[in-house]
Design a protein around this motif. Structure first.
Motif, short mmCIF file in Angstrom:
data_model
loop_
_atom_site.label_atom_id
_atom_site.label_comp_id
_atom_site.label_asym_id
_atom_site.label_seq_id
_atom_site.Cartn_x
_atom_site.Cartn_y
_atom_site.Cartn_z
N GLN A 1 -0.47 -9.21 -2.41
CA GLN A 1 -1.26 -10.44 -2.29
C GLN A 1 -0.47 -11.52 -1.56
O GLN A 1 -1.00 -12.24 -0.72
CB GLN A 1 -1.67 -10.93 -3.68
CG GLN A 1 -2.71 -10.03 -4.36
CD GLN A 1 -3.01 -10.46 -5.78
OE1 GLN A 1 -2.13 -10.95 -6.50
NE2 GLN A 1 -4.25 -10.28 -6.22
N ALA B 1 -6.04 -6.61 -11.71
CA ALA B 1 -6.05 -5.55 -10.70
C ALA B 1 -5.21 -4.36 -11.15
O ALA B 1 -5.59 -3.20 -10.95
CB ALA B 1 -5.54 -6.09 -9.37
N HIS C 1 -10.48 1.89 -1.88
CA HIS C 1 -11.72 1.74 -1.11
C HIS C 1 -12.98 1.75 -1.96
O HIS C 1 -14.06 1.41 -1.46
CB HIS C 1 -11.82 2.85 -0.06
CG HIS C 1 -10.64 2.92 0.87
ND1 HIS C 1 -10.29 1.89 1.71
CD2 HIS C 1 -9.71 3.89 1.05
CE1 HIS C 1 -9.20 2.21 2.38
NE2 HIS C 1 -8.82 3.41 1.99
N GLY D 1 -0.47 -11.01 2.09
CA GLY D 1 -1.77 -10.99 2.74
C GLY D 1 -2.38 -9.61 2.88
O GLY D 1 -3.40 -9.43 3.54
N GLU D 2 -1.75 -8.63 2.26
CA GLU D 2 -2.23 -7.24 2.35
C GLU D 2 -3.41 -6.99 1.42
O GLU D 2 -4.33 -6.23 1.76
CB GLU D 2 -1.07 -6.30 2.01
CG GLU D 2 -1.29 -4.87 2.37
CD GLU D 2 -0.03 -4.05 2.08
OE1 GLU D 2 -0.18 -2.82 2.00
OE2 GLU D 2 1.06 -4.64 1.93
N PHE D 3 -3.39 -7.60 0.24
CA PHE D 3 -4.46 -7.48 -0.74
C PHE D 3 -5.14 -8.84 -0.94
O PHE D 3 -4.50 -9.88 -0.77
CB PHE D 3 -3.93 -7.00 -2.09
CG PHE D 3 -3.26 -5.65 -2.06
CD1 PHE D 3 -3.67 -4.67 -1.17
CD2 PHE D 3 -2.22 -5.37 -2.93
CE1 PHE D 3 -3.05 -3.43 -1.14
CE2 PHE D 3 -1.60 -4.12 -2.92
CZ PHE D 3 -2.02 -3.15 -2.02
N ARG D 4 -6.40 -8.81 -1.32
CA ARG D 4 -7.12 -10.04 -1.60
C ARG D 4 -6.47 -10.78 -2.78
O ARG D 4 -6.03 -10.15 -3.74
CB ARG D 4 -8.58 -9.74 -1.93
CG ARG D 4 -9.38 -9.28 -0.74
CD ARG D 4 -10.84 -9.11 -1.12
NE ARG D 4 -10.99 -8.11 -2.17
CZ ARG D 4 -12.12 -7.92 -2.85
NH1 ARG D 4 -13.16 -8.67 -2.62
NH2 ARG D 4 -12.19 -6.99 -3.77
N SER D 5 -6.45 -12.09 -2.69
CA SER D 5 -5.82 -12.88 -3.74
C SER D 5 -6.83 -13.43 -4.75
O SER D 5 -6.45 -14.16 -5.66
CB SER D 5 -5.04 -14.05 -3.12
OG SER D 5 -5.92 -14.87 -2.35
N GLY D 6 -8.09 -13.07 -4.61
CA GLY D 6 -9.12 -13.62 -5.47
C GLY D 6 -9.18 -13.03 -6.86
O GLY D 6 -9.97 -13.47 -7.70
N ILE D 7 -8.37 -12.02 -7.13
CA ILE D 7 -8.35 -11.41 -8.46
C ILE D 7 -6.92 -11.45 -9.00
O ILE D 7 -5.95 -11.26 -8.25
CB ILE D 7 -8.87 -9.95 -8.41
CG1 ILE D 7 -8.97 -9.36 -9.82
CG2 ILE D 7 -8.00 -9.08 -7.51
CD1 ILE D 7 -9.70 -8.02 -9.87
N ARG E 1 1.02 -7.99 -6.70
CA ARG E 1 1.36 -9.38 -6.41
C ARG E 1 2.10 -9.48 -5.08
O ARG E 1 1.86 -10.41 -4.30
CB ARG E 1 2.20 -9.95 -7.56
CG ARG E 1 2.39 -11.46 -7.47
CD ARG E 1 3.07 -12.02 -8.71
NE ARG E 1 2.17 -12.01 -9.85
CZ ARG E 1 2.30 -11.22 -10.92
NH1 ARG E 1 3.32 -10.37 -10.98
NH2 ARG E 1 1.46 -11.27 -11.92
N THR F 1 0.83 -1.21 0.00
CA THR F 1 0.00 0.00 0.00
C THR F 1 0.86 1.25 0.00
O THR F 1 0.60 2.20 -0.74
CB THR F 1 -0.94 0.02 1.22
OG1 THR F 1 -1.80 -1.12 1.17
CG2 THR F 1 -1.78 1.29 1.24
#
Length: 202
Positions: A145, A159, A196, A148-154, A142, A88
């Motif tokens: 992700q 992104a 956000h 664990g800072e960003f969601r890994s589902g995309i 990446r 971030t």
């Protein structure tokens, strides 16, 4: 620098000089007018080179924007990539660099952001390499992700495309407000939206 590396020959130095002269001529014209209004012929005239010389160095006009993008990405990687900052914070630093550069070179930066936000399918159709800014954003996402800072589902490339597309749209929308905004204000608006979305954050 590799001490064993062979120094460039006179021909290679001359070739690189010509490349930089063409690039500088193009940036001058892009700064004076819209990127889309400047033709390859005008760049050649400004640089005093033939069309064949231009295309020997740059396969297309948009390749000049990738060169510009490459410079920004290289500056960022040299200054921030090895730091212990979070993903971030790295996006924050990159957005700061992009917004400051946009305020100083709006025409070139605006066109570069549009080029950076093109989907991979468009790049493949044009047989062009990936944009360095897109690759940098993808690497940062990446990294976030993995940590664990960003969601890994995309997918990271999707992104990154969404991130840069939003930046391109916001820069275009902010063009008429440049006199009222600071780079920091525009950066904060951009990051708030990309990180956000439309959700209300307390």
């Amino acid at each position: 620098m590799d001490p064993e590396a062979k120094p460039p020959s006179r021909r290679e130095r001359k070739k690189e000089r010509t490349r930089q002269e063409v690039y500088a001529a193009a940036m001058k014209l892009f700064a004076d007018r819209s990127y889309h209004q400047v033709t390859v012929e005008e760049i050649c005239e400004e640089a005093d080179v033939a069309r064949t010389t231009f295309f020997a160095h740059f396969p297309s006009k948009s390749a000049l924007l990738r060169e510009y993008s490459r410079g920004i990405a290289a500056r960022f990687r040299e200054s921030h990539w090895e730091s212990e900052a979070s993903a971030t914070d790295q996006l924050h630093a990159l957005a700061t660099l992009v917004m400051e550069t946009w305020f100083a070179h709006a025409e070139v930066m605006g066109a570069m952001m549009v080029e950076s936000s093109l989907p991979p399918s468009a790049r493949l159709e044009r047989n062009e390499e990936a944009n360095p800014i897109h690759e940098l954003v993808e690497d940062i996402i990446r990294r976030g992700q993995t940590g664990g800072e960003f969601r890994s589902g995309i997918a990271a490339d999707v992104a990154a495309h969404a991130f840069l597309s939003t930046g391109s749209i916001m820069l275009a929308a902010a063009a008429e407000r440049r006199a009222e905004l600071s780079p920091e204000e525009l950066r904060d608006e951009f990051l708030d939206w990309t990180l956000h979305g439309m959700a209300h954050v307390d």
